[in-house]
Design a protein around this motif. Structure first.
Motif, PDB file in Angstrom:
ATOM      1  N   ASP A  15     -11.210   3.505  -8.777  1.00  0.00           N
ATOM      2  CA  ASP A  15     -11.785   4.296  -7.681  1.00  0.00           C
ATOM      3  C   ASP A  15     -13.265   3.957  -7.531  1.00  0.00           C
ATOM      4  OD1 ASP A  15      -9.441   5.588  -7.210  1.00  0.00           O
ATOM      5  OD2 ASP A  15     -10.000   7.463  -8.176  1.00  0.00           O
ATOM      6  N   GLY A  16     -13.712   3.797  -6.299  1.00  0.00           N
ATOM      7  CA  GLY A  16     -15.125   3.578  -6.056  1.00  0.00           C
ATOM      8  C   GLY A  16     -15.558   2.148  -6.289  1.00  0.00           C
ATOM      9  N   CYS A  17     -14.809   1.215  -5.744  1.00  0.00           N
ATOM     10  CA  CYS A  17     -15.174  -0.206  -5.798  1.00  0.00           C
ATOM     11  C   CYS A  17     -14.814  -0.809  -4.451  1.00  0.00           C
ATOM     12  CB  CYS A  17     -14.442  -0.927  -6.918  1.00  0.00           C
ATOM     13  SG  CYS A  17     -14.836  -2.701  -7.038  1.00  0.00           S
ATOM     14  N   ALA A  27      -3.492   1.697  -4.770  1.00  0.00           N
ATOM     15  CA  ALA A  27      -4.464   1.122  -3.827  1.00  0.00           C
ATOM     16  C   ALA A  27      -5.547   2.136  -3.437  1.00  0.00           C
ATOM     17  CB  ALA A  27      -3.748   0.606  -2.584  1.00  0.00           C
ATOM     18  N   PRO A  28      -6.290   2.674  -4.416  1.00  0.00           N
ATOM     19  CA  PRO A  28      -7.197   3.801  -4.123  1.00  0.00           C
ATOM     20  C   PRO A  28      -8.275   3.485  -3.100  1.00  0.00           C
ATOM     21  CG  PRO A  28      -7.712   2.830  -6.268  1.00  0.00           C
ATOM     22  CD  PRO A  28      -6.412   2.220  -5.817  1.00  0.00           C
ATOM     23  N   ASN A  29      -8.774   2.275  -3.116  1.00  0.00           N
ATOM     24  CA  ASN A  29      -9.878   1.966  -2.205  1.00  0.00           C
ATOM     25  C   ASN A  29      -9.397   1.651  -0.789  1.00  0.00           C
ATOM     26  OD1 ASN A  29     -12.037   2.282  -4.178  1.00  0.00           O
ATOM     27  ND2 ASN A  29     -11.018   0.578  -5.203  1.00  0.00           N
ATOM     28  N   PHE A  30      -8.151   1.236  -0.655  1.00  0.00           N
ATOM     29  CA  PHE A  30      -7.566   1.132   0.684  1.00  0.00           C
ATOM     30  C   PHE A  30      -7.516   2.505   1.339  1.00  0.00           C
ATOM     31  CE2 PHE A  30      -3.705   1.925   3.155  1.00  0.00           C
ATOM     32  CZ  PHE A  30      -3.930   1.093   4.250  1.00  0.00           C
ATOM     33  N   VAL A  80       0.825  -1.215   0.000  1.00  0.00           N
ATOM     34  CA  VAL A  80       0.000   0.000   0.000  1.00  0.00           C
ATOM     35  C   VAL A  80       0.857   1.262   0.000  1.00  0.00           C
ATOM     36  CG1 VAL A  80      -1.984  -1.130   1.056  1.00  0.00           C
ATOM     37  CG2 VAL A  80      -0.271  -0.045   2.524  1.00  0.00           C
ATOM     38  N   ARG A  81       2.145   1.117   0.303  1.00  0.00           N
ATOM     39  CA  ARG A  81       3.040   2.275   0.222  1.00  0.00           C
ATOM     40  C   ARG A  81       3.591   2.475  -1.180  1.00  0.00           C
ATOM     41  NH1 ARG A  81       7.459   1.572   2.406  1.00  0.00           N
ATOM     42  NH2 ARG A  81       7.346  -0.500   3.348  1.00  0.00           N
ATOM     43  N   THR A  82       3.590   1.423  -2.003  1.00  0.00           N
ATOM     44  CA  THR A  82       4.222   1.507  -3.313  1.00  0.00           C
ATOM     45  C   THR A  82       3.240   1.351  -4.477  1.00  0.00           C
ATOM     46  OG1 THR A  82       4.738  -0.875  -3.227  1.00  0.00           O
ATOM     47  CG2 THR A  82       6.418   0.657  -2.414  1.00  0.00           C
ATOM     48  N   LEU A  90     -12.975  -5.557   2.423  1.00  0.00           N
ATOM     49  CA  LEU A  90     -11.691  -5.879   1.815  1.00  0.00           C
ATOM     50  C   LEU A  90     -11.130  -4.599   1.220  1.00  0.00           C
ATOM     51  CD1 LEU A  90     -12.724  -9.189   0.011  1.00  0.00           C
ATOM     52  CD2 LEU A  90     -11.986  -8.860   2.381  1.00  0.00           C
ATOM     53  N   ALA A  91      -9.814  -4.391   1.372  1.00  0.00           N
ATOM     54  CA  ALA A  91      -9.281  -3.066   1.048  1.00  0.00           C
ATOM     55  C   ALA A  91      -8.268  -3.036  -0.081  1.00  0.00           C
ATOM     56  CB  ALA A  91      -8.645  -2.456   2.302  1.00  0.00           C
ATOM     57  N   ALA A  92      -7.601  -4.141  -0.382  1.00  0.00           N
ATOM     58  CA  ALA A  92      -6.587  -4.129  -1.437  1.00  0.00           C
ATOM     59  C   ALA A  92      -6.306  -5.558  -1.883  1.00  0.00           C
ATOM     60  CB  ALA A  92      -5.296  -3.463  -0.951  1.00  0.00           C
TER      61      ALA A  92
END
Length: 224
Positions: free
Chosen positions: A146-148, A27-30, A22-24, A172-174
């Motif tokens: 975005d937006g899922c 991951a928009p929804n996270f 998530v740093r690299t 669930l985030a990513a």
């Protein structure tokens, strides 16, 4: 996430130590969900907490969130005071089923003027090739678009191995396709921290039906 008190715990990878993805990656929804992660306020309110997280993430994306205007568990439940949801999230209330939560989210999206959003139902009957392919396709959307937002309904013991013979909801985030892992933002924060799980492992935890025979699975809440 292993615990000597529960030797059968499944080894997941906590986000606190495993956050490179998530740093690299975008991951928009996270990043949309994480600021809104909450702890369910009763042992049966995982469906409510998951819905609140997803609604706030969606409203944030649409520019609807304002100071004192965020969705809370109390505010969302007020919208459903004439339904069985309030009784269902009481300490011994038994929670919600997958399709019940989908219907509630349909209503909430309309109430909060999220007109271009929809809820897609994904009941899981078996761990087969078609089901696994659909799940990974939805996870790829989760990580690219975005937006899922996905909310999984799984059996706790099948997922964590801690002896909890009950169903559970969490967003669930990513999705890390390279390692085929999914990030679960568990809403029962008293026991479970955000963690990466193998996709097949989570899918297997969704296969066992509820005691009344109704299916578990997951919901896709998306824009467009």
């Amino acid at each position: 996430m292993n615990d000597l008190r529960h030797p059968n715990l499944v080894p997941l990878s906590p986000l606190s130590r495993d956050n490179r993805y998530v740093r690299t990656h975008p991951a928009p929804n996270f990043w949309a969900l994480m600021p809104h992660q909450i702890h369910q306020h009763t042992d049966s309110s995982c469906s409510l907490a998951s819905a609140v997280m997803v609604l706030n993430a969606a409203r944030g994306l649409m520019g609807q969130n304002r100071i004192s205007g965020l969705v809370s568990e109390k505010r969302l439940l007020e919208l459903f005071k004439e339904t069985s949801w309030p009784a269902g999230i009481a300490p011994e209330g038994g929670g919600r089923k997958l399709l019940e939560l989908a219907d509630h989210l349909d209503t909430a999206l309309k109430h909060y003027a999220l007109k271009d959003w929809r809820v897609e139902r994904r009941s899981v009957m078996a761990f087969d090739v078609a089901t696994a392919a659909q799940f990974r396709a939805d996870l790829e959307s989760l990580d690219r678009v975005d937006g899922c937002y996905l909310i999984a309904n799984f059996h706790l013991d099948d997922f964590y191995g801690d002896g909890s013979d009950i169903g559970h909801f969490s967003p669930l985030a990513a999705y890390d396709a390279a390692t085929d892992r999914v990030l679960v933002l568990d809403v029962y924060k008293a026991d479970y921290e955000p963690a990466w799980a193998p996709v097949d492992h989570l899918l297997n935890a969704m296969v066992r039906p509820c005691d009344d025979g109704k299916l578990r699975g997951y919901l896709v809440v998306r824009r467009g």
